[in-house]
Design an enzyme around this catalytic site. Structure first.
Site, PDB file in Angstrom:
ATOM      1  N   LEU A 131       0.854  -1.183   0.000  1.00  0.00           N
ATOM      2  CA  LEU A 131       0.000   0.000   0.000  1.00  0.00           C
ATOM      3  C   LEU A 131       0.889   1.233   0.000  1.00  0.00           C
ATOM      4  O   LEU A 131       1.991   1.221   0.562  1.00  0.00           O
ATOM      5  CB  LEU A 131      -0.895   0.025   1.246  1.00  0.00           C
ATOM      6  CG  LEU A 131      -1.888  -1.125   1.429  1.00  0.00           C
ATOM      7  CD1 LEU A 131      -2.611  -0.981   2.770  1.00  0.00           C
ATOM      8  CD2 LEU A 131      -2.888  -1.166   0.297  1.00  0.00           C
ATOM      9  N   ASP A 132       0.403   2.298  -0.612  1.00  0.00           N
ATOM     10  CA  ASP A 132       1.142   3.563  -0.562  1.00  0.00           C
ATOM     11  C   ASP A 132       1.330   3.992   0.887  1.00  0.00           C
ATOM     12  O   ASP A 132       0.541   3.648   1.770  1.00  0.00           O
ATOM     13  CB  ASP A 132       0.368   4.664  -1.302  1.00  0.00           C
ATOM     14  CG  ASP A 132       0.455   4.493  -2.808  1.00  0.00           C
ATOM     15  OD1 ASP A 132       1.418   3.869  -3.281  1.00  0.00           O
ATOM     16  OD2 ASP A 132      -0.450   4.986  -3.502  1.00  0.00           O
ATOM     17  N   ARG A 133       2.358   4.792   1.111  1.00  0.00           N
ATOM     18  CA  ARG A 133       2.649   5.260   2.465  1.00  0.00           C
ATOM     19  C   ARG A 133       1.458   5.994   3.076  1.00  0.00           C
ATOM     20  O   ARG A 133       1.145   5.817   4.259  1.00  0.00           O
ATOM     21  CB  ARG A 133       3.876   6.176   2.439  1.00  0.00           C
ATOM     22  CG  ARG A 133       4.269   6.713   3.809  1.00  0.00           C
ATOM     23  CD  ARG A 133       5.570   7.485   3.737  1.00  0.00           C
ATOM     24  NE  ARG A 133       5.433   8.718   2.989  1.00  0.00           N
ATOM     25  CZ  ARG A 133       5.052   9.875   3.513  1.00  0.00           C
ATOM     26  NH1 ARG A 133       4.737   9.940   4.805  1.00  0.00           N
ATOM     27  NH2 ARG A 133       4.981  10.973   2.781  1.00  0.00           N
TER      28      ARG A 133
END
Length: 598
Positions: A296-298
């Site tokens: 997942l993106d940060r």
């Protein structure tokens, strides 16, 4: 060879004394037999002795000397020898000993030869005067690389609702890249590692912090060669993340499922190492050797899967490739999203791998995302997202294309895309111009850190985009990822871990602690992490958190706001043929949520 052994065995007495003692007390007939045996023995010895000299070695020096002495003694015919029966037995046993010793000599010579080659250098080549020995590259371990040794590098503390990391020393390592060969270390630092000044690298060299093939560098003028291994010891600072604990949803021995908070990267990348999901699990729960199934993106929160075993990892990877893993996301977007279901199938192209910047482009990868509106509060809408494919930033790019960017998206909600903010693919800028506009917008807002670009990476990325405009090197198909929102690119940080270009106040005298207080004065500092937030106690900053060469220690950075740490995109559910993992709706996705004033 057996003659040499026989002579060695007869060192205690000469042949003459043997023959003399044998003739004592025998009759004439027996004496003639002994003399005949003696003549055959001496003839055979005289033939073998020259041949034995060809097998001379340092280990046989003593035996050869004995043999030569025996040959001299043989010029005077001795009286008699041992009986033929005992002579045959001795010959058989000594022949076996000779073969064994010959094997030992061969091994010894091979070892000596190998040592000689190692002294000469890689590949057995002799080193010329002034030439450096470069060891061959080591094979990288393809398995899981993080262990307790890595987790113990530093510790956490909590302050103002944020999880923070005490600064620590860290070795950045890399092999010499092809474009560096023939250049000096000074040239490489000037052109590619510009986060720190040349003066810093010169001072670091004097203190032995820069090493080449494990040897401290004395002079930055040393010229790099292929397979050179570089190591730079730095004082590393990490940005803070939200202080909420990681919620473990499932841990059954085969899979580990957590509810990832926003702002925390999945694994080490860029400036982040200990403030990542992998390290938090390892440090606070003792969980390691995890296999990443998707990312997942940060700034994205929600369901995050790890495989506990290699077998489970392969099984889940196959589900992803076969598109048997159903993913459901929820997000809050700007404006009133249409009530009817929308399907976006625009191809997506990666513009910048450094920050994962993407755009809709005919040359991109095929994509498909299904959108359904859940609620609308008069200003923003909550939208259900069902990505069929899994391209980088797929949901974010498609929503931007449709004209409804995700609320608080630092990239695809930016005005750098033009007056239409990328709606309908209308940008009117080249990749280079788009990247530069995005950087300048965040630089002016002192929020460049939201792009996760190191200081020395901005100019490098702009240069790459120039090249891509000419040679279309980045205009090929984008690389697929395992999830619809999966971008965690490893980047190099050569110096003190500083990557943000935001405006900061410099301290005129000495270093400060990570929180920006004067190191000489007491500070309010929380205790080390035990998995939960703790009450602050008044302590002085630990001396190990400051370094006299570190430029980051001389800066005062304000803590990030909630707006900088959260993007309104959440992985709500992951479902396979025989499993389903989900979380509850985040607060901002609920119908009665009211947006805070920033």
């Amino acid at each position: 060879m057996h003659v040499s052994v026989s002579v060695r065995g007869l060192r205690k007495r000469s042949l003459l004394s043997v023959f003399s003692s044998a003739q004592t007390g025998v009759n004439n007939n027996n004496r003639r037999v002994i003399e005949q045996i003696q003549r055959h023995f001496i003839s055979f010895y005289n033939v073998i002795c020259p041949l034995n000299r060809h097998f001379y070695s340092p280990r046989c020096k003593r035996s050869s000397s004995t043999m030569e002495q025996a040959a001299c003694d043989s010029s005077t015919p001795p009286a008699e020898v041992n009986t033929p029966v005992s002579g045959e037995k001795t010959t058989t046993e000594e022949a076996a000993e000779s073969v064994k010793r010959k094997s030992d000599e061969t091994t010894c010579e091979a070892e000596t030869s190998g040592q000689s080659k190692r002294r000469r250098g890689a590949g057995g080549k002799k080193l010329r005067p002034g030439e450096r020995y470069i060891p061959p590259p080591q094979k990288r371990n393809p398995g899981v690389s993080f262990s307790k040794e890595h987790f113990d590098e530093t510790s956490y503390y909590f302050e103002g609702g944020l999880r923070k990391v005490y600064p620590y020393y860290f070795d950045f390592k890399t092999y010499c890249k092809g474009r560096w060969i023939g250049k000096s270390l000074l040239e490489v630092f000037k052109s590619e590692f510009r986060a720190e000044s040349i003066e810093y690298y010169q001072r670091a060299t004097k203190e032995g912090r820069i090493r080449l093939n494990e040897t401290p560098v004395d002079d930055l003028s040393v010229v790099l060669r292929n397979n050179d291994h570089m190591k730079n010891t730095v004082h590393r600072h990490e940005p803070p993340v939200v202080g909420r604990p990681l919620e473990v949803l499932v841990d059954d021995g085969e899979v580990l499922v957590v509810n990832k908070p926003a702002s925390i990267p999945v694994h080490p990348c860029g400036r982040f190492r200990h403030n990542t999901v992998i390290f938090i699990l390892g440090k606070e729960r003792g969980i390691s050797e995890l296999h990443t199934v998707h990312r997942l993106d940060r700034l994205t929160s929600g369901v995050l899967l790890f495989a506990r075993t290699l077998e489970t990892s392969k099984k889940l990877d196959q589900l992803v490739r076969d598109r048997q893993l159903e993913k459901e996301y929820v997000c809050r977007v700007e404006g009133e999203f249409p009530e009817e279901e929308l399907i976006c199938e625009e191809p997506i192209l990666v513009v910048s791998f450094k920050i994962g910047l993407c755009r809709v482009d005919p040359k991109g990868k095929d994509c498909r995302t299904v959108f359904q509106r859940l609620t609308f509060n008069g200003k923003t809408s909550v939208v259900r997202c069902l990505p069929v494919t899994g391209r980088t930033h797929q949901i974010r790019v498609h929503l931007q294309y449709l004209g409804f960017p995700i609320l608080n998206d630092p990239i695809y909600g930016s005005l750098a895309w033009g007056p239409h903010r990328g709606r309908g693919g209308l940008v009117g800028k080249s990749n280079e111009e788009l990247f530069q506009a995005l950087v300048e917008e965040h630089r002016s807002q002192e929020s460049l850190h939201l792009l996760d670009i190191p200081d020395d990476g901005i100019e490098q990325e702009a240069e790459k985009n120039k090249t891509s405009e000419k040679g279309q090197s980045l205009d090929g198909p984008s690389e697929p990822n395992k999830s619809a929102e999966s971008h965690q690119t490893d980047t190099q940080v050569p110096a003190c871990g500083s990557s943000s270009s935001e405006t900061v106040d410099k301290v005129s005298q000495g270093c400060t602690d990570p929180d920006g207080n004067d190191a000489s004065s007491p500070k309010t500092q929380p205790n080390k992490s035990n998995g939960n937030q703790t009450e602050a106690t008044t302590l002085k900053s630990p001396p190990e958190t400051r370094d006299h060469l570190c430029s980051e220690c001389k800066l005062v950075r304000p803590d990030p706001t909630e707006k900088e740490l959260i993007m309104y995109l959440h992985a709500l559910r992951y479902k396979g043929p025989d499993f389903e993992y989900s979380t509850s709706l985040p607060d901002w996705a609920k119908e009665d949520w009211v947006e805070a004033d920033w």
